[in-house]
Design a protein around this motif. Structure first.
Motif, mmCIF file in Angstrom:
data_model
loop_
_atom_site.group_PDB
_atom_site.id
_atom_site.type_symbol
_atom_site.label_atom_id
_atom_site.label_comp_id
_atom_site.label_asym_id
_atom_site.label_seq_id
_atom_site.Cartn_x
_atom_site.Cartn_y
_atom_site.Cartn_z
ATOM 1 N N VAL A 146 94.204 52.352 84.562
ATOM 2 C CA VAL A 146 93.688 51.536 83.461
ATOM 3 C C VAL A 146 93.200 50.195 83.991
ATOM 4 O O VAL A 146 92.169 49.665 83.540
ATOM 5 C CB VAL A 146 94.764 51.338 82.377
ATOM 6 C CG1 VAL A 146 94.256 50.418 81.281
ATOM 7 C CG2 VAL A 146 95.167 52.677 81.781
ATOM 8 N N GLY A 147 93.934 49.643 84.939
ATOM 9 C CA GLY A 147 93.504 48.386 85.536
ATOM 10 C C GLY A 147 92.154 48.501 86.210
ATOM 11 O O GLY A 147 91.316 47.589 86.128
ATOM 12 N N MET A 148 91.892 49.634 86.873
ATOM 13 C CA MET A 148 90.593 49.842 87.510
ATOM 14 C C MET A 148 89.491 49.953 86.463
ATOM 15 O O MET A 148 88.343 49.530 86.698
ATOM 16 C CB MET A 148 90.631 51.086 88.394
ATOM 17 C CG MET A 148 91.597 50.986 89.555
ATOM 18 S SD MET A 148 91.533 52.419 90.655
ATOM 19 C CE MET A 148 89.912 52.198 91.397
ATOM 20 N N LEU A 149 89.819 50.523 85.299
ATOM 21 C CA LEU A 149 88.816 50.645 84.244
ATOM 22 C C LEU A 149 88.430 49.286 83.670
ATOM 23 O O LEU A 149 87.258 49.040 83.366
ATOM 24 C CB LEU A 149 89.338 51.556 83.125
ATOM 25 C CG LEU A 149 89.445 53.045 83.438
ATOM 26 C CD1 LEU A 149 90.036 53.792 82.246
ATOM 27 C CD2 LEU A 149 88.091 53.640 83.788
ATOM 28 N N VAL A 150 89.414 48.406 83.497
ATOM 29 C CA VAL A 150 89.120 47.097 82.906
ATOM 30 C C VAL A 150 88.723 46.076 83.962
ATOM 31 O O VAL A 150 88.337 44.948 83.613
ATOM 32 C CB VAL A 150 90.335 46.568 82.109
ATOM 33 C CG1 VAL A 150 90.735 47.541 81.026
ATOM 34 C CG2 VAL A 150 91.521 46.264 83.022
ATOM 35 N N ALA A 151 88.787 46.450 85.248
ATOM 36 C CA ALA A 151 88.480 45.488 86.313
ATOM 37 C C ALA A 151 87.046 45.000 86.231
ATOM 38 O O ALA A 151 86.776 43.805 86.394
ATOM 39 C CB ALA A 151 88.762 46.115 87.682
ATOM 40 N N VAL A 152 86.109 45.910 85.990
ATOM 41 C CA VAL A 152 84.694 45.517 85.964
ATOM 42 C C VAL A 152 84.397 44.579 84.796
ATOM 43 O O VAL A 152 83.784 43.518 84.997
ATOM 44 C CB VAL A 152 83.788 46.764 85.928
ATOM 45 C CG1 VAL A 152 82.330 46.368 85.728
ATOM 46 C CG2 VAL A 152 83.934 47.563 87.216
#
Length: 355
Positions: free
Chosen positions: A317-323
């Motif tokens: 989930v963190g990778m999804l919201v990182a951008v």
């Protein structure tokens, strides 16, 4: 009279803290909703175009949903089974590929590949590890009841969330606009437009580039007869959103597999290499300038750091919201620099005296 700055910082800091805690404790639960929101954001321009063409918002959402269902059914019947099969086979043949590489190096460089050589032992161990760990991970994902349940929930919840958000997207934006602090509403709107421009250029633009290149690589590699061409194409296309990584990793993997499969048939090895060179030429000269543009404002190093940090802290989930977070922080940083350059702290006391 506006709210004092220290009170504003307190309120915004509390909101940021709540968001971080939600990601920390409810990351897995939020995953379908984050994915659904991303899909709705990606498809909102399509719905807007259909509305401008005369469709109502519900009709536009219905058309997009039907087309998406047709594409998903076709992929489920034609692409996904082959992709899973090739992935399993790639894990299974990894030891043989590394053994052939070991034999090749032994013939060419016997001094480096004696029985106790570290390179020889590393290659043997790496192939076995990929087969055992990779196959074990894939089988666990495919056979675990909990994993199957999570996948089913994703396939059920994500489309429902995406459809509802897409249907009500403009109303949600209007409601959020009503909640903006009146003293700062115009500034926040401008920042939101800048963030949206950055995200639209990167997520929508790079998403389309990844999709086009993934299809191109997969089809082209399968047409030349490369084993595991579908897997390599999908991986290369997916990694294209990280600059140069998709082409380097996918090209190295494809050419390496071609060397084992077509050794001595240099025409086919050259054809595989040419596919990736042509893909990079098309991306750099046509796709990226047309779909992404030059004003995205997300530096590759900043993007990689955001993906690494948020992935380590909050998982997938963190990778999804990182951008989105990286884009927002970049816009806020540029805004802060602009404010700083117009402040007395930057211009100095002499500038005030001259004024």
């Amino acid at each position: 009279m506006g709210l004092p700055v220290h009170y504003q910082l307190r309120y915004w800091g509390a909101a940021a803290t709540v968001l971080v805690l939600l990601l920390w404790f409810l990351g897995d639960v939020l995953l379908p909703f984050v994915l659904g929101g991303a899909i709705a954001y990606f498809l909102d321009p399509v719905a807007d175009r259909l509305e401008r063409a005369g469709c109502s918002r519900p009709l536009a959402t219905g058309i997009i949903t039907v087309v998406a269902i047709i594409i998903f059914v076709l992929m489920a019947l034609l692409v996904i089974p082959t992709l899973v099969q090739q992935t399993v086979q790639l894990f299974e043949v990894a030891p043989r590929l590394f053994q052939e590489l070991q034999n090749f190096l032994t013939d060419r460089f016997p001094s480096l590949m004696d029985q106790d050589s570290a390179i020889r032992q590393s290659l043997s161990g790496l192939g076995e590890t990929i087969r055992d760990r990779g196959g074990e991970l894939l089988n666990t994902v495919l056979t675990s009841a909990a994993s199957i349940l999570n996948i089913v929930l994703l396939f059920v919840i994500v489309p429902v969330v995406a459809v509802y958000l897409l249907l009500d997207w403009d109303n949600m934006i209007a409601r959020l606009d009503e909640l903006l602090p009146r003293d700062h509403a115009s500034t926040i709107r401008q920042l939101a437009r800048d963030i949206d421009k950055t995200l639209a250029g990167f997520i929508r633009g790079m998403g389309t580039v990844c999709l086009v290149l993934g299809v191109y690589y997969a089809v082209a590699l399968m047409l030349v007869g490369l084993q595991f061409g579908l897997v390599v194409g999908v991986v290369a296309g997916f990694l294209t959103f990280i600059p140069y990584i998709g082409a380097i990793f996918g090209g190295a993997l494809a050419i390496g597999l071609a060397l084992f499969q077509f050794w001595g048939e240099w025409v086919w090895i050259a054809a595989v290499a040419a596919i990736f060179f042509l893909g990079q030429f098309i991306e750099g000269n046509f796709l990226t300038p047309k779909l992404v543009g030059n004003s995205v404002g997300l530096h590759p190093v900043w993007l990689l750091m955001a993906l690494s940090v948020f992935g380590a802290l909050f998982g997938f989930v963190g990778m999804l919201v990182a951008v989105p977070v990286a884009a927002a922080l970049g816009v806020l940083a540029r805004f802060g620099v602009s404010q700083y350059k117009h402040s007395i702290l930057y211009r100095g006391q002499s500038d005030r005296d001259d004024g």
